[in-house]
Design an enzyme around this catalytic site. Structure first.
Site, short mmCIF file in Angstrom:
data_model
loop_
_atom_site.label_atom_id
_atom_site.label_comp_id
_atom_site.label_asym_id
_atom_site.label_seq_id
_atom_site.Cartn_x
_atom_site.Cartn_y
_atom_site.Cartn_z
N GLN A 71 0.84 -1.20 0.00
CA GLN A 71 0.00 0.00 0.00
C GLN A 71 0.89 1.26 0.00
OE1 GLN A 71 -1.31 -0.46 4.24
NE2 GLN A 71 -2.62 1.27 3.79
N ARG A 72 0.43 2.29 -0.68
CA ARG A 72 1.23 3.49 -0.88
C ARG A 72 1.80 4.03 0.44
NH1 ARG A 72 1.76 7.15 -4.90
NH2 ARG A 72 0.09 6.27 -6.18
#
Lengths: 182, 313
Positions: A71-72
């Site tokens: 996830q970013r």
């Protein structure tokens, strides 16, 4: 006494430990791949918060595989796991065309990292079981993989879900464990 | 030596399972004039009773008894009568047997049915073309973010409630629609707690107290915060695995007198969410990256609690 000395010899020649880093965007299939490598159940996988690690014996190697969440928000933490990496495996969701650009950028940034310089990289073009998946050749072209000159690399199409292509990729990994260019 | 020990144990298990158990039962039956089921009702209550009845039925040589653990609700009365006939139990001499047996059977077969129902929901993937799924997802947003409007269905805002990317659908993965049902259930029934957890897990200060690494420009504020939605989905997985491995039996047998339902399972999920949040902040992990370590620690803690046959959560 004869048996004991044989046992001692076996003990003194342990498998070479290999540190493998598994990276890629969220939903690329890293954890499924990890579990597939460890022959574990893949039917109820959840998003990875943080990381998973598993050790797998293969062809005389002890592969320590680090699966880091994609996830970013936690990508900034990736670099905490770069040190002493022997092989980088980068996983791509071949059916998620909308994010090819994003995944290409992340990969390019990884290849610029000093701590990962010369580390052999295997790119898994994952999710080939999906009808909409782009073929590995198309992804290789899109990501300009042919411009990589500073290390050995390979792209392998696979489906972590069915296991197809995974072993081929891992064979490449075992062959190139010691291919770090100095 | 351990090999002989193992052999002895398996021999004992073999003889016990196949002979001694039945001799013992026969002797006890002659002495007390009651069958094993009746003796269990005399001696045990709560989850222990149901659990022992279940074991007795499952290991029975009698087909009627063995199949009783899978009885459906509508056939339970007839099933109890059949058991009484098989075991020659006189309803006038033992009036409570019928009631006790019925209650146990409802719990035993109810647990199996509950697992089947949960598995059914888990196997349904989140489907963007399904209006109900979409409605439920938007409901989750408005429950958690009543003051902020979602600007588009595909939006970076989803990260604010702890999804990974700009479309939550991929995060449900192995938990399917069950993951979303749980998130909505908790947010709807414990809205205040949900808001508190969300604001705490998003709190830049709280997320800043322990800095495990020294690199800079690295969004320090995310250090301790966990992603509400995907942690919730991870806890759905925990609840599901506990149900599947039958670790929830003692708890449900104690807590629900009749048939356990989805509602009871959702309640257990809520308990996990609430307790995990407490656990997380008590443990003060140095980084969100260690989530799985603490998740496992929490999982062990819960499993220990559930091992107690008197468990009440």
């Amino acid at each position: 006494k004869g048996l004991l000395s044989i046992l001692r010899k076996l003990k003194s020649a342990p498998d070479q430990e290999v540190r493998i880093l598994l990276l890629g965007l969220d939903n690329a299939g890293k954890t499924t791949l990890l579990k597939q490598l460890a022959s574990e159940d893949i039917s109820h996988i959840t998003p990875t918060q943080g990381f998973n690690i598993k050790s797998v014996q293969s062809q005389g190697f002890k592969l320590n595989v680090w699966d880091i969440g994609g996830q970013r928000k936690i990508r900034p933490y990736w670099r905490n796991y770069f040190e002493n990496t022997d092989i980088l495996i980068y996983v791509i969701d071949s059916a998620d065309r909308k994010r090819f650009e994003e995944t290409g950028q992340e990969l390019a940034e990884l290849l610029e990292e000093e701590k990962l310089s010369c580390v052999p990289v295997l790119i898994f073009a994952n999710k080939q079981d999906l009808l909409t998946a782009a073929p590995a050749s198309e992804i290789a072209e899109g990501l300009n993989l042919h411009t990589i000159r500073d290390r050995v690399w390979q792209i392998q199409s696979c489906s972590a879900l069915t296991g197809e292509g995974v072993q081929d990729g891992m064979n490449w990994v075992c062959k190139n464990v010691n291919a770090k260019k100095k | 030596i351990p090999m002989f020990e193992n052999m002895f144990i398996s021999l004992w298990e073999f003889f016990y399972g196949n002979f001694f158990r039945y001799w013992m039962k026969w002797i006890l039956r002659q002495m007390t004039g009651k069958c094993e089921l009746q003796r269990i009702f005399d001696t045990y209550v709560g989850a222990q009773r149901t659990h022992r009845i279940e074991n007795s039925l499952t290991s029975s040589k009698n087909k009627v008894l063995r199949e009783a653990t899978h009885v459906t609700q509508s056939e339970v009365d007839k099933c109890v009568e059949d058991i009484m006939k098989e075991k020659n139990i006189n309803p006038e001499k033992d009036a409570s047997f019928k009631i006790c047996m019925k209650a146990c059977l409802l719990q035993i077969s109810g647990y199996k049915q509950l697992y089947a129902d949960v598995e059914n929901e888990r196997k349904k993937p989140y489907d963007s073309d399904n209006l109900q799924h979409e409605k439920l997802l938007l409901k989750l947003w408005s429950l958690l973010m009543p003051k902020n409007k979602l600007k588009a269905r595909i939006s970076k805002q989803w990260a604010d409630i702890g999804f990974q990317g700009d479309d939550p659908k991929t995060d449900f993965r192995g938990m399917g629609i069950l993951g979303l049902i749980h998130l909505v259930y908790f947010s709807e029934n414990y809205t205040a707690v949900a808001h508190q957890i969300l604001s705490r897990s998003n709190h830049p200060k709280l997320g800043n107290t322990k800095v495990g690494y020294s690199f800079e420009n690295c969004e320090v504020k995310y250090k301790m915060r966990y992603s509400y939605a995907i942690v919730g989905i991870n806890l759905t997985e925990m609840a599901y695995s506990l149900l599947k491995s039958e670790a929830l039996k003692f708890y449900l047998y104690n807590f629900v007198p009749g048939i356990p339902t989805m509602e009871h399972f959702h309640q257990f999920y809520c308990y996990l969410v609430y307790e995990f949040d407490k656990f997380w902040f008590e443990e003060e992990p140095e980084s969100i990256m260690y989530f799985n370590l603490y998740r496992e620690k929490f999982h062990e803690k819960i499993k220990r609690l559930l091992l107690d046959s008197n468990v009440a959560l």
